[in-house]
Design a protein around this motif. Structure first.
Motif, PDB file in Angstrom:
ATOM      1  N   TYR A  79      -4.400  10.315  -1.216  1.00 12.87           N
ATOM      2  CA  TYR A  79      -3.470   9.250  -1.585  1.00 12.87           C
ATOM      3  C   TYR A  79      -3.957   8.643  -2.902  1.00 12.87           C
ATOM      4  CZ  TYR A  79      -1.782   9.746   3.171  1.00 12.87           C
ATOM      5  OH  TYR A  79      -1.268  10.252   4.346  1.00 12.87           O
ATOM      6  N   SER A  81      -2.823   6.302  -6.348  1.00 15.71           N
ATOM      7  CA  SER A  81      -1.850   5.328  -6.846  1.00 15.71           C
ATOM      8  C   SER A  81      -1.370   5.629  -8.262  1.00 15.71           C
ATOM      9  CB  SER A  81      -2.448   3.915  -6.802  1.00 15.71           C
ATOM     10  OG  SER A  81      -3.660   3.850  -7.528  1.00 15.71           O
ATOM     11  N   SER A  84       1.118  11.560  -7.750  1.00 17.34           N
ATOM     12  CA  SER A  84       1.630  12.006  -6.456  1.00 17.34           C
ATOM     13  C   SER A  84       1.538  13.518  -6.297  1.00 17.34           C
ATOM     14  CB  SER A  84       3.087  11.561  -6.277  1.00 17.34           C
ATOM     15  OG  SER A  84       3.171  10.166  -6.157  1.00 17.34           O
ATOM     16  N   SER A 131       2.817   8.437  -2.719  1.00 19.59           N
ATOM     17  CA  SER A 131       2.390   7.070  -2.466  1.00 19.59           C
ATOM     18  C   SER A 131       2.889   6.163  -3.585  1.00 19.59           C
ATOM     19  CB  SER A 131       0.860   7.005  -2.364  1.00 19.59           C
ATOM     20  OG  SER A 131       0.254   7.550  -3.515  1.00 19.59           O
ATOM     21  N   HIS A 133       3.044   3.761  -6.783  1.00 22.31           N
ATOM     22  CA  HIS A 133       2.302   3.860  -8.031  1.00 22.31           C
ATOM     23  C   HIS A 133       1.947   2.477  -8.575  1.00 22.31           C
ATOM     24  CE1 HIS A 133       3.605   8.225  -9.210  1.00 22.31           C
ATOM     25  NE2 HIS A 133       2.867   8.162  -8.115  1.00 22.31           N
ATOM     26  N   GLN A 134       0.733   2.360  -9.016  1.00 27.88           N
ATOM     27  CA  GLN A 134       0.274   1.119  -9.623  1.00 27.88           C
ATOM     28  C   GLN A 134       0.868   0.936 -11.004  1.00 27.88           C
ATOM     29  OE1 GLN A 134      -3.858   2.843  -9.697  1.00 27.88           O
ATOM     30  NE2 GLN A 134      -3.979   1.703 -11.633  1.00 27.88           N
ATOM     31  N   CYS A 140      -6.218   0.411  -8.895  1.00 22.67           N
ATOM     32  CA  CYS A 140      -6.395   1.569  -8.014  1.00 22.67           C
ATOM     33  C   CYS A 140      -7.248   1.228  -6.783  1.00 22.67           C
ATOM     34  CB  CYS A 140      -6.988   2.748  -8.770  1.00 22.67           C
ATOM     35  SG  CYS A 140      -8.556   2.408  -9.580  1.00 22.67           S
ATOM     36  N   PHE A 143      -5.133  -0.674  -4.283  1.00 21.99           N
ATOM     37  CA  PHE A 143      -4.181   0.245  -3.653  1.00 21.99           C
ATOM     38  C   PHE A 143      -4.888   1.115  -2.615  1.00 21.99           C
ATOM     39  CE2 PHE A 143      -1.126  -0.880  -6.862  1.00 21.99           C
ATOM     40  CZ  PHE A 143       0.103  -0.545  -6.322  1.00 21.99           C
ATOM     41  N   PHE A 147      -3.740   1.430   1.185  1.00 20.08           N
ATOM     42  CA  PHE A 147      -3.378   2.709   1.792  1.00 20.08           C
ATOM     43  C   PHE A 147      -4.139   2.910   3.103  1.00 20.08           C
ATOM     44  CE2 PHE A 147      -2.504   4.700  -2.656  1.00 20.08           C
ATOM     45  CZ  PHE A 147      -1.305   4.025  -2.713  1.00 20.08           C
ATOM     46  N   PRO A 162       4.726  -1.818  -4.979  1.00 24.07           N
ATOM     47  CA  PRO A 162       3.719  -2.054  -6.011  1.00 24.07           C
ATOM     48  C   PRO A 162       3.678  -3.494  -6.513  1.00 24.07           C
ATOM     49  CG  PRO A 162       4.826   0.021  -6.403  1.00 24.07           C
ATOM     50  CD  PRO A 162       5.571  -0.643  -5.280  1.00 24.07           C
TER      51      PRO A 162
END
Length: 211
Positions: A79, A81, A84, A131, A133-134, A140, A143, A147, A162
């Motif tokens: 996972y 951020s 993908s 997942s 995205h930042q 990160c 995130f 997760f 986000p």
């Protein structure tokens, strides 16, 4: 049942082995001897581990992503951020774990003690999961924690928006403060970390991508 572990090492090829007596450093984690929660890998189905992915051209630049080791399915879900889909640096890093861990578990005779680990194999499959995205260059780590939190309670990470990361950071800060107050009032003293458990550098780090 899932178990959360910190990043196995910055350099797994060195840290998995104890050169002095040729014993696996991973073995105490597998059997629950070194983990403070006292749960062995043989008692769980999944292991959550954060990964610190350094940049190749700048040691001060780093990125965090979450790996989920699925012992039943013999795979590692990733996972991230930022990405993908698999990308070279991330895949190379995860391949190290995917190839090394099965051999270390064989050495520990893990398959004889886990209920569904199954037959001997040479590599975990790696699957990059979609997942959120930042949007900030330093998000990160937050995130990654979110997760892990969602996956541990059986929720889809894509349920997290986000734009909610600022509120989650405040939640983390409040929880850390409350935990600190509990420790102060209860007299609990955190056991000292082993040498090498924490990263030596305390420099501010950023993700390896302009967002």
């Amino acid at each position: 049942m899932a178990l959360v572990y910190k990043d196995f090492s910055e350099d797994a090829s060195d840290e998995f082995w104890c050169a002095g007596d040729n014993q696996l450093l991973l073995t105490p984690y597998v059997w629950g001897d070194s983990c403070r929660c006292g749960i062995a890998w043989t008692e769980v189905d999944k292991i959550f581990f954060p990964c610190r992915l350094p940049s190749e051209d700048d040691e001060a630049v780093t990125h965090f992503l979450l790996g989920v080791l699925d012992l039943n399915q013999k795979k590692i879900d990733v996972y991230d951020s930022i990405y993908s889909e698999p990308y070279e640096a991330g895949m190379n890093y995860m391949q190290m774990y995917a190839r090394m861990i099965p051999h270390l578990l064989k050495f520990s005779q893990f398959d004889k003690n886990h209920k569904s680990f199954g037959n001997v194999f040479n590599k975990f499959d790696i699957q990059w999961q979609r997942s959120p995205h930042q949007t900030g260059s330093t998000d990160c780590g937050a995130f990654l924690i979110k997760f892990a939190e969602l996956l541990m309670i059986g929720k889809d990470v894509q349920q997290f928006q986000p734009e909610d990361i600022k509120d989650f950071r405040k939640e983390l800060a409040a929880n850390l403060w409350a935990h600190g107050e509990w420790k102060r009032n209860s007299g609990y003293d955190t056991p000292p970390e082993n040498v090498g458990d924490d990263y030596e550098s305390e420099n501010e780090t950023f993700c390896p991508k302009e967002l």
